[in-house]
Design a protein around this motif. Structure first.
Motif, PDB file in Angstrom:
ATOM      1  N   ALA A  65      60.756  38.088  44.825  1.00  0.00           N
ATOM      2  CA  ALA A  65      60.327  37.578  46.130  1.00  0.00           C
ATOM      3  C   ALA A  65      58.980  36.896  45.980  1.00  0.00           C
ATOM      4  N   VAL A  66      58.749  35.956  46.864  1.00  0.00           N
ATOM      5  CA  VAL A  66      57.474  35.257  46.902  1.00  0.00           C
ATOM      6  C   VAL A  66      57.110  35.031  48.363  1.00  0.00           C
ATOM      7  N   GLU A  86      67.468  36.216  51.056  1.00  0.00           N
ATOM      8  CA  GLU A  86      66.937  36.326  52.411  1.00  0.00           C
ATOM      9  C   GLU A  86      65.666  35.511  52.550  1.00  0.00           C
ATOM     10  N   VAL A  87      65.456  34.963  53.743  1.00  0.00           N
ATOM     11  CA  VAL A  87      64.215  34.289  54.101  1.00  0.00           C
ATOM     12  C   VAL A  87      63.713  34.951  55.371  1.00  0.00           C
ATOM     13  N   MET A  88      62.473  35.433  55.324  1.00  0.00           N
ATOM     14  CA  MET A  88      61.885  36.113  56.475  1.00  0.00           C
ATOM     15  C   MET A  88      60.599  35.405  56.883  1.00  0.00           C
ATOM     16  N   VAL A 114      60.505  34.668  50.686  1.00  0.00           N
ATOM     17  CA  VAL A 114      61.799  34.263  50.158  1.00  0.00           C
ATOM     18  C   VAL A 114      62.194  35.270  49.088  1.00  0.00           C
ATOM     19  N   GLU A 115      63.351  35.877  49.271  1.00  0.00           N
ATOM     20  CA  GLU A 115      63.879  36.825  48.290  1.00  0.00           C
ATOM     21  C   GLU A 115      65.095  36.183  47.622  1.00  0.00           C
ATOM     22  N   ALA A 116      65.139  36.263  46.287  1.00  0.00           N
ATOM     23  CA  ALA A 116      66.226  35.638  45.541  1.00  0.00           C
ATOM     24  C   ALA A 116      66.672  36.542  44.405  1.00  0.00           C
ATOM     25  N   GLU A 117      67.850  36.248  43.848  1.00  0.00           N
ATOM     26  CA  GLU A 117      68.348  36.934  42.661  1.00  0.00           C
ATOM     27  C   GLU A 117      68.185  35.977  41.494  1.00  0.00           C
ATOM     28  N   ALA A 118      67.549  36.464  40.422  1.00  0.00           N
ATOM     29  CA  ALA A 118      67.312  35.598  39.271  1.00  0.00           C
ATOM     30  C   ALA A 118      67.190  36.410  37.996  1.00  0.00           C
ATOM     31  N   GLN A 119      67.574  35.809  36.898  1.00  0.00           N
ATOM     32  CA  GLN A 119      67.304  36.370  35.587  1.00  0.00           C
ATOM     33  C   GLN A 119      65.813  36.172  35.309  1.00  0.00           C
ATOM     34  N   PRO A 120      65.211  36.997  34.467  1.00  0.00           N
ATOM     35  CA  PRO A 120      63.774  36.855  34.195  1.00  0.00           C
ATOM     36  C   PRO A 120      63.359  35.441  33.777  1.00  0.00           C
ATOM     37  N   PRO A 122      57.910  22.015  47.898  1.00  0.00           N
ATOM     38  CA  PRO A 122      57.978  21.941  46.437  1.00  0.00           C
ATOM     39  C   PRO A 122      56.977  22.896  45.787  1.00  0.00           C
ATOM     40  N   GLY A 123      57.139  23.132  44.496  1.00  0.00           N
ATOM     41  CA  GLY A 123      56.163  23.908  43.735  1.00  0.00           C
ATOM     42  C   GLY A 123      56.227  25.404  43.940  1.00  0.00           C
ATOM     43  N   VAL A 124      57.389  25.935  44.310  1.00  0.00           N
ATOM     44  CA  VAL A 124      57.536  27.369  44.539  1.00  0.00           C
ATOM     45  C   VAL A 124      57.687  28.075  43.186  1.00  0.00           C
ATOM     46  N   ARG A 125      56.864  29.092  42.966  1.00  0.00           N
ATOM     47  CA  ARG A 125      56.918  29.907  41.740  1.00  0.00           C
ATOM     48  C   ARG A 125      56.982  31.374  42.131  1.00  0.00           C
TER      49      ARG A 125
END
Length: 90
Positions: free
Chosen positions: A5-6, A37-39, A54-60, A83-86
């Motif tokens: 999440a970020v 999910e986006v809150m 923003v919560e996401a599913e990702a590999q490392p 843009p530029g989301v990390r």
């Protein structure tokens, strides 16, 4: 897969509450990460800053990339493009 999440902050008082139907995170080579999910965070003051999580599913390795977040309403109209989301390191 891991959940990452970020929290994003951006200028403007644009309320997204109840409007976001679709969210997409895409990378520079058109790779995508599944958004779970986006809150929207309720602001404590009238500072003119909107915050979303923003919560996401990702590999490392995927989580290390730089992505563009696109939020759309139910009709597919773009509500926001950031843009530029990390994500933080996992």
């Amino acid at each position: 897969m891991r959940r990452v999440a970020v929290q994003l902050e951006f200028a403007g008082r644009t309320s997204l509450h109840g409007k976001t139907a679709k969210a997409r995170l895409s990378g520079p080579h058109h790779q995508t990460v599944k958004v779970v999910e986006v809150m929207e965070v309720t602001p404590d003051s009238e500072g003119g800053v909107t915050q979303i999580i923003v919560e996401a599913e990702a590999q490392p390795l995927e989580a290390r990339g730089i992505y563009t977040l696109e939020l759309q309403d139910a009709e597919g109209t773009r509500l926001l493009v950031l843009p530029g989301v990390r994500f933080p390191s996992i």
